[in-house]
Design an enzyme around this catalytic site. Structure first.
Site, short mmCIF file in Angstrom:
data_model
loop_
_atom_site.label_atom_id
_atom_site.label_comp_id
_atom_site.label_asym_id
_atom_site.label_seq_id
_atom_site.Cartn_x
_atom_site.Cartn_y
_atom_site.Cartn_z
N HIS A 42 0.57 -1.14 0.14
CA HIS A 42 0.22 -0.17 -0.12
C HIS A 42 0.92 1.13 -0.06
CE1 HIS A 42 -1.87 -3.31 2.23
NE2 HIS A 42 -2.86 -3.14 1.26
S1 FES Z 1 1.70 -0.55 3.19
FE1 FES Z 1 0.04 -1.67 3.61
S2 FES Z 1 1.20 -3.67 4.35
FE2 FES Z 1 2.87 -2.34 3.88
#
Ligand code: FES
Lengths: 175, 687
Positions: free
Chosen positions: A140
């Site tokens: 993410h």
């Molecule tokens: S940014 Fe969501 S798990 Fe690493």
């Protein structure tokens, strides 16, 4: 059916309550082993004992991944430049303020040891990537710096430092 | 479960649900308001006990499956890991393995009750047939479950039972291959057995729902065998039957826990603590006790196909019982002749069970044939004829009359209790042991025997010393780790001591980053090593016989205790066969074999070893191992210490088991007492 006296009545009530209470205690106690068995078993616990890692083969600018208790541990041999970058940050401006000195062992500034699990939702970040030359989590988009501190993205805190100690200049014991 | 419910909820939420899914009404009409005959005796409680046991087996089974590995190479050790390492794993495993026996004890009582009181008769035929189907499913489930630990009996039991199908003409062999998924019993067999063992209990639960449904349509039978006529004949299920069943169940649980906590391996076979070996068959293959009568029938018929057919018929004949016995009177209480024949039949079943555990030779074969004939005669000749010629006594007009004119049938109950004890007594493990044992090992006194038994720490430490300095030269201990030496209830070493001991050994580890294997000092997570790199090397170094691993030796060895000794063993909690045997073996070497005994080359004569010619030489001698605690340094003491140590190695949680057992037993006695008085208080209104 006959009507029983009130003395019999209260004796009966007492019996009902006592029996029900004891049975309930028994049921609760019976549930205990059924839940306790979910804990890590003795061999898993024993396998979670501390591990030793030899740092001598790791060149400057290189990092390795070892496993302890099933988790990836990143060990980075930081370059002068990376150490500089980690130091020259206004700590107060960080989402999870922590000076670099609190994340490495004194006198061993070149070694960064962190648990390689993104504090967002548990993915494994990639080393030497992202805008801060630290770690980048592809899931993410969390970006960590050369000290493993969170700089951008959804992760709330820095990459945790596992318990470890130097047993010699080129050997650490994790755990 | 019959008809629209009279249940009228007041609570608006309940009302809302009830209008859409009348589940509360169903529960209410089936288990609360449901009218039960007033004269039910405790034999009727076994229905409730069976539901409870099904629940226990499913819950413990689902949990065991979380830790079990269904692979031929890993299954045996995964079961041991459950018992040794998982929190309360030993308890869950013993609850499940003994639970199977309890399930069968309860089902046999339940079936015999049905037979005695004519519960299969009109209008309960379908109810009865569903029961027979449940019983068949139970047998399949129990058999497949027994295979899963992948011990010697598991493996060979699976081989023998699946081979039954080879008796089928023309297709037999192909069917057996199909069942195995290979050329012999192997990993595919284990996998499918595991899958089915997990599935079938839910099928059983489904058929149980039908069984209970049919019961609630026809209504319960009762000892008088007359249908309820007025409301005076019945009481509501709750609280009357519930509390009575609750008390009966508590007593049954006490009985069950006696086995779980004090004699958990009594009903099993020691051979199943030896890992499956496709190259060696145990001297006598015996099934679990609950199949012994059918096993005896199978072996009584001197023809493969006919034997198999007879065995299956022995169960299927039950399904035809409603038509074989056409007597109008249900309960055998009023049929003097049928009653006598019934008890003879119970005796025949017990006899068949006894014979099933005996080797198929000599007088046992003849007895087996006679009893097999009696078994079938009861169903096919006695009951049909009796139902035509017997003149029953007058049955009571109503259940209420029966309750008023009640006299206790103490004799019948006592007989039945003896019958149950007899069933129990058919312990396959101890009766079927090889008859070629020479002398019986003397019973030693062990500190860990009895309900409060504890290991003697000093003895375990000395025993470990003997193991390390003598036994470890040839034997491994693959299930014991250095960390275990620090476990509570063991030799009680400190972590530092265990680490120091572990560091003395070299362990092969790797591959490292360079892809090489390397040696490192042992850690406490390592297990006691084998002195040989592999089994063939062990064989080569020991004249062809690989020294067995000692981890489970004390559980994997037994000797015949004989009838009636093994019945008393259940009461005295005797479970020291293994250590007695080990001690006897280590002290039983004799330099000169008796007159006329030809000792093969490379063997030693041992009084207690089956066949007496042992590949292992006498390894112990006086003053061989130095003790620092002043214990005598002689062979007898060494043998005792190492036997105790091996007992601990075979069951490291023994102390924990006995301690928890005591607490649980006290609790259950209190609960059963309270249930009894509550039951009396509730039923005081009913008479
Ligand atoms: S940014 Fe969501 S798990 Fe690493």
């Amino acid at each position: 059916m006959t009507t029983s006296s009130s003395a019999g009545q209260s004796r009966r009530d007492f019996l009902f309550v006592a029996t029900g209470a004891v049975a309930a205690v028994g049921a609760a106690a019976a549930a205990w082993p059924l839940v306790a068995q979910l804990n890590p078993d003795a061999s898993t616990v024993a396998a979670g004992a501390p591990i030793e890692v030899d740092l001598s083969p790791i060149a400057e600018g290189q990092d390795i991944k070892v496993f302890w208790r099933g988790k990836p541990i990143f060990i980075s041999h930081r370059t002068k430049k990376q150490i500089e970058e980690a130091r020259n940050v206004n700590v107060a401006s960080l989402p999870d303020p922590q000076p670099d000195s609190a994340r490495v062992k004194e006198g061993h500034d070149q070694w960064l040891v962190v648990i390689g699990i993104c504090t967002h939702l548990g993915c494994v970040p990639i080393a030497h990537e992202g805008a801060y030359d630290g770690f980048f989590c592809p899931c993410h988009g969390s970006v960590y710096d050369t000290s493993g501190r969170i700089r951008q993205g959804p992760a709330p805190s820095n990459l945790p430092v596992p318990p470890y100690a130097f047993i010699s200049d080129s050997k650490i014991k994790i755990g | 479960m019959s008809g629209p419910s009279t249940f009228q909820p007041k609570n608006p939420v309940l009302k809302w649900i009830e209008r859409r899914l009348p589940i509360f009404g169903l529960v209410h009409s089936s288990f609360v308001a449901y009218p039960t005959p007033r004269n039910l005796n405790y034999w009727w409680t076994f229905g409730g006990i069976l539901s409870f046991m099904l629940g226990v087996q499913i819950v413990t089974g689902v949990i065991l499956a979380m830790h079990y590995t269904p692979h031929a190479d890993l299954a045996f050790n995964s079961v041991e890991a459950i018992v040794r390492d998982v929190d309360y794993g030993w308890l869950l495993r013993y609850l499940h393995s003994n639970g199977a026996s309890m399930f069968f004890i309860a089902v046999y009582i339940h079936m015999l009750r049905g037979l005695y009181y004519g519960s299969y008769k009109e209008p309960r035929e379908i109810l009865w047939i569903l029961g027979v189907i449940i019983y068949l499913l139970m047998m399949a489930t129990g058999f497949m479950g027994y295979v899963l630990p992948w011990g010697q009996m598991s493996f060979w039991g699976a081989t023998v039972i699946t081979n039954l199908f080879s008796a089928i003409p023309y297709f037999g062999e192909s069917i057996v291959t199909l069942l195995w998924g290979g050329y012999s019993v192997g990993n595919p067999t284990l996998n499918r057995f595991f899958s089915l063992h997990y599935l079938l209990p839910f099928v059983i639960a489904g058929v149980v729902v039908l069984h209970v449904w049919a019961l609630h349509v026809a209504g319960q039978n009762n000892p008088a065998g007359v249908e309820p006529k007025s409301s005076k004949d019945t009481v509501p299920f709750t609280p009357y039957a519930t509390i009575k069943d609750g008390f009966g169940l508590a007593c049954f649980i006490l009985f069950y826990f006696w086995f779980v906590f004090y004699i958990p391996n009594y009903l099993g076979d020691p051979d199943n603590y030896i890992p499956a070996n496709p190259g060696v068959t145990p001297p006598h293959i015996v099934p679990e006790w609950y199949y012994l009568p059918f096993y005896a029938i199978l072996r009584s018929i001197p023809d493969k196909l006919a034997g198999v057919v007879a065995m299956f018929s022995a169960i299927l004949v039950l399904a035809f019982l409603p038509w074989l016995d056409s007597a109008k009177t249900r309960s055998m209480r009023y049929r003097p002749l049928a009653k006598q024949c019934f008890w003879i039949f119970v005796g025949v079943c017990l006899g068949l069970g006894y014979l099933g555990a005996k080797p198929p030779e000599g007088v046992y074969v003849i007895a087996g044939r006679i009893l097999t004939a009696c078994y079938f005669a009861y169903f096919l000749i006695v009951l049909p004829i009796l139902s035509r010629i017997e003149k029953p006594r007058a049955v009571p007009n109503s259940i209420a009359d029966d309750v008023l004119g009640k006299k206790k049938s103490v004799v019948a109950s006592a007989l039945a209790v003896i019958g149950v004890a007899g069933l129990l007594a058919l312990d396959s493990g101890s009766t079927a042991r090889a008859s070629d044992h020479g002398s019986t090992p003397p019973s030693m006194s062990w500190s860990f025997a009895g309900p409060f038994g504890k290991f003697d720490q000093g003895q375990l430490q000395r025993g470990y010393k003997v193991y390390k300095e003598v036994c470890a030269a040839c034997h491994s201990m693959n299930l014991v780790h250095y960390r275990n030496l620090t476990d509570p209830g063991g030799p009680g070493l400190s972590i530092a001591q265990a680490e120091a001991l572990a560091a003395e050994i070299q362990v092969k580890d790797g591959p490292n980053d360079a892809g090489d294997m390397f040696e490192r000092p042992g850690r406490i997570a390592d297990k006691f090593p084998s002195p040989f790199p592999n089994e063939n090397a062990a064989r080569a170094a020991n004249g062809g016989a690989a020294p067995p691993d000692l981890s489970l030796m004390a559980k994997a060895r037994g000797y015949e205790r004989g009838f009636p000794q093994f019945i008393f063993d259940a009461f005295t909690q005797f479970q020291e066969k293994g250590p007695n045997y080990i001690h006897a073996l280590l002290t039983g070497f004799e330099d000169t074999p008796p007159e006329g005994f030809k000792l093969p080359d490379g063997s030693t004569y041992n009084r207690y070893f089956p066949g007496h010619a042992m590949k292992m030489p006498n390894v112990l001698s006086d003053d061989q191992v130095t003790y620092d605690d002043g214990a005598p340094q002689n062979v007898d003491q060494y043998a005792k210490d190492v036997a105790a140590f091996l007992m601990w190695a075979a069951e490291p949680k023994l102390e924990e088991r006995k301690r928890l057992g005591f607490q649980v037993m006290i609790f259950m006695v209190i609960l059963a007492g309270l249930l009894y008085f509550t039951k009396r208080a509730v039923w005081a209104d009913a008479h």
